[in-house]
Design a protein around this motif. Structure first.
Motif, PDB file in Angstrom:
ATOM      1  N   SER A 199      -1.456  30.349   9.802  1.00  0.00           N
ATOM      2  CA  SER A 199      -0.233  30.381   9.010  1.00  0.00           C
ATOM      3  C   SER A 199       0.898  31.092   9.727  1.00  0.00           C
ATOM      4  O   SER A 199       2.062  30.952   9.368  1.00  0.00           O
ATOM      5  CB  SER A 199      -0.496  31.080   7.672  1.00  0.00           C
ATOM      6  OG  SER A 199      -1.526  30.426   6.970  1.00  0.00           O
TER       7      SER A 199
ATOM      8  N   ASN B 106       5.444  35.096   2.959  1.00  0.00           N
ATOM      9  CA  ASN B 106       4.693  34.004   2.328  1.00  0.00           C
ATOM     10  C   ASN B 106       3.914  34.416   1.078  1.00  0.00           C
ATOM     11  O   ASN B 106       2.815  33.909   0.838  1.00  0.00           O
ATOM     12  CB  ASN B 106       3.728  33.368   3.339  1.00  0.00           C
ATOM     13  CG  ASN B 106       4.446  32.486   4.329  1.00  0.00           C
ATOM     14  OD1 ASN B 106       5.669  32.412   4.333  1.00  0.00           O
ATOM     15  ND2 ASN B 106       3.700  31.814   5.179  1.00  0.00           N
ATOM     16  N   ASP B 107       4.468  35.327   0.286  1.00  0.00           N
ATOM     17  CA  ASP B 107       3.815  35.737  -0.965  1.00  0.00           C
ATOM     18  C   ASP B 107       2.349  36.095  -0.765  1.00  0.00           C
ATOM     19  O   ASP B 107       1.469  35.627  -1.490  1.00  0.00           O
ATOM     20  CB  ASP B 107       3.946  34.635  -2.018  1.00  0.00           C
ATOM     21  CG  ASP B 107       5.356  34.516  -2.557  1.00  0.00           C
ATOM     22  OD1 ASP B 107       6.067  35.531  -2.553  1.00  0.00           O
ATOM     23  OD2 ASP B 107       5.751  33.411  -2.973  1.00  0.00           O
ATOM     24  N   SER B 108       2.077  36.940   0.197  1.00  0.00           N
ATOM     25  CA  SER B 108       0.702  37.297   0.519  1.00  0.00           C
ATOM     26  C   SER B 108       0.441  38.781   0.296  1.00  0.00           C
ATOM     27  O   SER B 108       1.340  39.604   0.431  1.00  0.00           O
ATOM     28  CB  SER B 108       0.381  36.944   1.975  1.00  0.00           C
ATOM     29  OG  SER B 108       0.374  35.557   2.163  1.00  0.00           O
TER      30      SER B 108
ATOM     31  N   ARG C 234      -6.244  38.469   3.811  1.00  0.00           N
ATOM     32  CA  ARG C 234      -4.969  38.079   3.203  1.00  0.00           C
ATOM     33  C   ARG C 234      -5.220  37.154   2.018  1.00  0.00           C
ATOM     34  O   ARG C 234      -5.908  36.147   2.131  1.00  0.00           O
ATOM     35  CB  ARG C 234      -4.081  37.377   4.228  1.00  0.00           C
ATOM     36  CG  ARG C 234      -2.748  36.900   3.663  1.00  0.00           C
ATOM     37  CD  ARG C 234      -1.844  36.364   4.765  1.00  0.00           C
ATOM     38  NE  ARG C 234      -2.347  35.138   5.339  1.00  0.00           N
ATOM     39  CZ  ARG C 234      -2.003  33.903   4.934  1.00  0.00           C
ATOM     40  NH1 ARG C 234      -1.175  33.748   3.911  1.00  0.00           N
ATOM     41  NH2 ARG C 234      -2.491  32.840   5.534  1.00  0.00           N
TER      42      ARG C 234
ATOM     43  N   ASN D 209      -3.357  34.678  -0.537  1.00  0.00           N
ATOM     44  CA  ASN D 209      -2.162  33.883  -0.792  1.00  0.00           C
ATOM     45  C   ASN D 209      -2.079  33.609  -2.291  1.00  0.00           C
ATOM     46  O   ASN D 209      -2.913  32.884  -2.840  1.00  0.00           O
ATOM     47  CB  ASN D 209      -2.232  32.572   0.003  1.00  0.00           C
ATOM     48  CG  ASN D 209      -0.950  31.767  -0.087  1.00  0.00           C
ATOM     49  OD1 ASN D 209      -0.374  31.612  -1.169  1.00  0.00           O
ATOM     50  ND2 ASN D 209      -0.500  31.243   1.031  1.00  0.00           N
TER      51      ASN D 209
ATOM     52  N   GLU E 134       0.006  31.876  -3.943  1.00  0.00           N
ATOM     53  CA  GLU E 134       0.398  30.504  -4.287  1.00  0.00           C
ATOM     54  C   GLU E 134      -0.801  29.567  -4.308  1.00  0.00           C
ATOM     55  O   GLU E 134      -0.905  28.680  -5.155  1.00  0.00           O
ATOM     56  CB  GLU E 134       1.454  29.995  -3.296  1.00  0.00           C
ATOM     57  CG  GLU E 134       2.783  30.733  -3.368  1.00  0.00           C
ATOM     58  CD  GLU E 134       3.484  30.537  -4.703  1.00  0.00           C
ATOM     59  OE1 GLU E 134       3.365  29.435  -5.288  1.00  0.00           O
ATOM     60  OE2 GLU E 134       4.125  31.489  -5.167  1.00  0.00           O
TER      61      GLU E 134
END
Length: 305
Positions: A10, A230-232, A250, A252, A254
């Motif tokens: 990512s 990345n909204d992590s 990590r 995520n 989303e």
């Protein structure tokens, strides 16, 4: 046994570096970011004695300084910042023999601590986060049991209210906030032998908990940081009786999925991780299970594609 090395596709560049070590080696500390400086509060000095020391790290100058000490020595406490002040809640003192119900508030403009309304009951090994001006305190342990409670503190009224409890009672857990939702991960239910991989999300508007994808490994005594990439949420470290973890995983929010990231250079528990921009500062903690401490300041750099 505890190391997982995998570079997520990512991101184009992830790596570890180091900053100036913390002056006082400590574990079971609390930390928070205020005005782009990192405050590390209390803990077990040399892994054994509760301390009231508060040290502040400036990432720009890579220097530390001391500010006013906590009103009392505390370890296994929790901290969060809001509106120019720090809030430190609960914890243990007298070398972990007694639990605290105190809420201490620090104003850096005066270098002074004041006291807010006490918790409904003493507790330690808990978490604290602000969402929309409300301090949310989750989990922990009291003198009798592991807790599932969610408590909300309103600084404007100096009052506590009880919210929907977590589905899973836990202590030595970690939490982070993304998009005004609280994510609470890992911990233990009854001592180091009972680590969990639980991952639950609290929506303060709906006052409702949702069970999410579990962590890849069962871990307690860990820490996390909600990184602005990345909204992590990145979750670091932890312990079990056989050793400490150097895991960096990590989540995520989303996709409700986990990936293993580049491991911490030094495995440890009872540490603090805070994010500023694309850097996560992972500070202090014990390299060995139980009573140990360090002054490490390891920095995880995250760059977008």
């Amino acid at each position: 046994l505890f190391q997982v090395d995998f570079l997520s596709p990512s991101f184009s560049q992830l790596y570890w570096t180091t900053g100036t070590p913390m002056p006082t080696p400590r574990s079971e500390i609390a930390g928070a970011v205020l005005e782009d400086k990192i405050y590390i509060m209390g803990g077990l000095e040399n892994g054994s004695h509760s301390t009231s020391v508060v040290e502040v790290y400036d990432p720009v100058t890579d220097k530390w300084k001391k500010v006013a000490s906590l009103p009392q020595p505390l370890d296994h406490t929790a901290a969060a910042s809001f509106n120019g002040k720090l809030y430190v809640v609960g914890g243990g003192y007298l070398n972990r023999d007694t639990l605290s119900d105190k809420l201490y508030i620090f104003d850096p403009s005066t270098n002074n601590w004041t006291e807010g309304a006490s918790l409904p009951s003493p507790r330690g090994a808990l978490t604290a986060n602000f969402i929309n001006g409300t301090l949310l305190v989750t989990g922990g342990v009291d003198s009798e049991k592991t807790l599932s409670s969610t408590l909300a503190y309103d600084p404007s009224t100096d009052q506590w209210t009880e919210k929907a409890p977590m589905p899973t009672a836990r202590e030595h857990l970690t939490s982070a906030v993304i998009d005004n939702k609280l994510y609470v991960m890992g911990g233990r239910t009854n001592g180091m032998a009972f680590n969990v991989d639980t991952n639950e999300m609290y929506d303060p508007i709906a006052n409702k908990w949702t069970i999410l994808e579990p962590m890849p490994f069962q871990r307690g005594g860990l820490t996390s940081a909600g990184a602005a990439v990345n909204d992590s949420i990145y979750v670091f470290g932890g312990e079990q009786s056989a050793g400490t973890f150097n895991n960096n995983e990590r989540f995520n929010v989303e996709t409700n999925s986990w990936t293993s990231e580049m491991s911490m250079p030094t495995a440890r528990h009872g540490l603090v991780a805070v994010a500023i921009d694309n850097k996560i500062y992972v500070i202090g903690g014990g390299p060995q299970p139980g009573g140990s401490a360090s002054n490490l300041n390891e920095i995880f750099i995250i760059s977008k594609k």
